[in-house]
Design a protein around this motif. Structure first.
Motif, PDB file in Angstrom:
ATOM      1  N   ALA A  15       0.830  -1.212   0.000  1.00 43.50           N
ATOM      2  CA  ALA A  15       0.000   0.000   0.000  1.00 43.50           C
ATOM      3  C   ALA A  15       0.863   1.260   0.000  1.00 43.50           C
ATOM      4  O   ALA A  15       0.561   2.242  -0.693  1.00 43.50           O
ATOM      5  CB  ALA A  15      -0.930  -0.013   1.213  1.00 43.50           C
ATOM      6  N   ASP A  16       1.953   1.230   0.763  1.00 41.39           N
ATOM      7  CA  ASP A  16       2.858   2.381   0.806  1.00 41.39           C
ATOM      8  C   ASP A  16       3.547   2.569  -0.542  1.00 41.39           C
ATOM      9  O   ASP A  16       3.759   3.704  -0.986  1.00 41.39           O
ATOM     10  CB  ASP A  16       3.903   2.200   1.903  1.00 41.39           C
ATOM     11  CG  ASP A  16       3.279   2.189   3.293  1.00 41.39           C
ATOM     12  OD1 ASP A  16       2.178   2.754   3.443  1.00 41.39           O
ATOM     13  OD2 ASP A  16       3.885   1.614   4.207  1.00 41.39           O
ATOM     14  N   TYR A  17       3.901   1.457  -1.185  1.00 41.01           N
ATOM     15  CA  TYR A  17       4.535   1.559  -2.498  1.00 41.01           C
ATOM     16  C   TYR A  17       3.575   2.137  -3.525  1.00 41.01           C
ATOM     17  O   TYR A  17       3.972   2.963  -4.366  1.00 41.01           O
ATOM     18  CB  TYR A  17       5.018   0.183  -2.948  1.00 41.01           C
ATOM     19  CG  TYR A  17       5.605   0.171  -4.339  1.00 41.01           C
ATOM     20  CD1 TYR A  17       6.841   0.752  -4.594  1.00 41.01           C
ATOM     21  CD2 TYR A  17       4.913  -0.409  -5.401  1.00 41.01           C
ATOM     22  CE1 TYR A  17       7.392   0.752  -5.872  1.00 41.01           C
ATOM     23  CE2 TYR A  17       5.447  -0.409  -6.684  1.00 41.01           C
ATOM     24  CZ  TYR A  17       6.678   0.164  -6.913  1.00 41.01           C
ATOM     25  OH  TYR A  17       7.209   0.169  -8.195  1.00 41.01           O
ATOM     26  N   ALA A  18       2.313   1.738  -3.468  1.00 41.44           N
ATOM     27  CA  ALA A  18       1.310   2.287  -4.397  1.00 41.44           C
ATOM     28  C   ALA A  18       1.173   3.789  -4.192  1.00 41.44           C
ATOM     29  O   ALA A  18       1.069   4.554  -5.171  1.00 41.44           O
ATOM     30  CB  ALA A  18      -0.030   1.586  -4.193  1.00 41.44           C
ATOM     31  N   ASP A  19       1.187   4.245  -2.941  1.00 40.98           N
ATOM     32  CA  ASP A  19       1.117   5.688  -2.670  1.00 40.98           C
ATOM     33  C   ASP A  19       2.359   6.388  -3.204  1.00 40.98           C
ATOM     34  O   ASP A  19       2.263   7.494  -3.760  1.00 40.98           O
ATOM     35  CB  ASP A  19       0.997   5.933  -1.157  1.00 40.98           C
ATOM     36  CG  ASP A  19      -0.332   5.450  -0.596  1.00 40.98           C
ATOM     37  OD1 ASP A  19      -1.282   5.293  -1.397  1.00 40.98           O
ATOM     38  OD2 ASP A  19      -0.411   5.219   0.625  1.00 40.98           O
ATOM     39  N   TRP A  20       3.506   5.762  -3.042  1.00 37.83           N
ATOM     40  CA  TRP A  20       4.740   6.365  -3.540  1.00 37.83           C
ATOM     41  C   TRP A  20       4.710   6.492  -5.065  1.00 37.83           C
ATOM     42  O   TRP A  20       5.126   7.515  -5.620  1.00 37.83           O
ATOM     43  CB  TRP A  20       5.935   5.519  -3.102  1.00 37.83           C
ATOM     44  CG  TRP A  20       7.251   6.071  -3.550  1.00 37.83           C
ATOM     45  CD1 TRP A  20       8.036   6.988  -2.900  1.00 37.83           C
ATOM     46  CD2 TRP A  20       7.929   5.771  -4.784  1.00 37.83           C
ATOM     47  NE1 TRP A  20       9.151   7.272  -3.636  1.00 37.83           N
ATOM     48  CE2 TRP A  20       9.116   6.541  -4.795  1.00 37.83           C
ATOM     49  CE3 TRP A  20       7.652   4.941  -5.851  1.00 37.83           C
ATOM     50  CZ2 TRP A  20      10.015   6.500  -5.857  1.00 37.83           C
ATOM     51  CZ3 TRP A  20       8.553   4.894  -6.909  1.00 37.83           C
ATOM     52  CH2 TRP A  20       9.723   5.656  -6.910  1.00 37.83           C
TER      53      TRP A  20
END
Length: 334
Positions: A212-217
């Motif tokens: 999820a954090d990678y998708a936001d990044w």
């Protein structure tokens, strides 16, 4: 953001003889290394023990019998068994190491592709949505990641110890490598091939994030940088559309839907229009001339960077048959 442990702070970490295992393949590589190391230790003790035993038994002044009578029918079964055992051990390690290597260089079909370009003295990386980085690579956990590696100048070597991956980046050659990260955190990234004066500075980090954090990044860093869109603009800027879209008197191959197809060459051979073929057609157009076309295309070697080349290839890969069927003077309709 999820909590992550950094492995870049060497001063805060105890000494580690073996780097942390942070990918699915790291355990298998370490197991092979441990077994080989253990076998070497055992053999070293055996050899040292035999040297000591023979040195004591056959020392000067010893009355032990040193020479045996020569027999015309001497048996060679000891030598044969010894040779066969060594051969069997060699074949086991050959198969074991070969299987690991094949698995490492054969990415799964669902792997996400990240382009890696080595350049004196930095690593340039590009994600599928066009997000770019220098000396830092963001990846998610639990996702197969395929690295498309090349070099813009000299031979480099992409190396991430925590993932147990290392592969040369060679000018003019695209090679692949893959991994699946298992732990969030930051891990060291190096160039493991001497590449010039500042080779020791060619280092960075891999930042492993929760999905999820990678998708936001990606959303925050890939805006308006889609490689297909950028490749389409470069396709026009370098004048490729003038010939290959049929808007001039130049007789050139149409590229819509060409990727993955078999191409007949002027010399009678047949090749598949893959990434390597398209790259060679741009940089060395006379190397593989398509049948029915004159070798008149100029070379773009030295005029186009590796990152631009990758974007143009991404655009050509995205083309489907008929995409240019209704293209007007302003360009393709996509």
């Amino acid at each position: 953001m999820s909590h992550s442990v950094s492995y870049l702070q060497d001063a805060d970490q105890p000494f580690r003889f073996i780097p942390v295992q942070a990918s699915t393949g790291a355990h298998d590589v370490d197991l092979l290394a441990y077994v080989l190391f253990g076998l070497c230790v055992v053999l070293a003790f055996v050899v040292a023990g035999l040297i000591a035993w023979f040195g004591i038994r056959y020392r000067a002044g010893s009355t032990v019998k040193r020479f045996a009578p020569v027999s015309e029918h001497r048996a060679h079964w000891i030598e044969a068994i010894f040779a066969l055992v060594l051969l069997a051990v060699f074949l086991v390690f050959f198969y074991w190491g070969g299987r690991l290597m094949v698995d490492l260089y054969r990415p799964p079909a669902d792997a996400m592709t990240i382009h890696v370009v080595g350049k004196q003295w930095m690593w340039k990386l590009e994600h599928p949505n066009g997000a770019r980085e220098i000396n830092t690579l963001h990846v998610p956990t639990g996702r197969n990641v395929r690295l498309d590696i090349t070099s813009q100048d000299v031979i480099h070597s992409f190396y991430v110890p925590a993932f147990r991956i290392k592969h040369d980046a060679v000018p003019g050659l695209h090679t692949t490598l893959w991994f699946k990260a298992t732990q969030t955190g930051e891990y060291r990234m190096f160039c493991a091939e001497y590449c010039g004066t500042n080779h020791s500075r060619m280092r960075g980090k891999v930042v492993v994030m929760a999905p999820a954090d990678y998708a936001d990044w990606l959303d925050a860093n890939g805006h308006d940088q889609n490689p297909v869109r950028l490749g389409r603009e470069l396709f026009r800027t370098y004048g490729c559309s003038g010939c290959h879209m049929g808007r001039s008197a130049v007789h050139a191959p149409k590229l819509a839907g060409i990727y993955g197809r078999s191409i007949a060459l002027a010399d009678g051979r047949t090749v598949v229009a893959d990434q390597a073929y398209i790259r060679d057609s741009i940089l060395q157009p006379k190397k593989q001339v398509a049948a029915g076309f004159a070798p008149i295309m100029p070379s773009f070697a030295g005029r186009i960077s590796e990152s631009e080349l990758q974007q143009i290839i991404a655009y050509i890969r995205s083309l489907k048959p008929g995409d240019w069927a209704t293209a007007g003077e302003g360009g393709d309709t996509r």
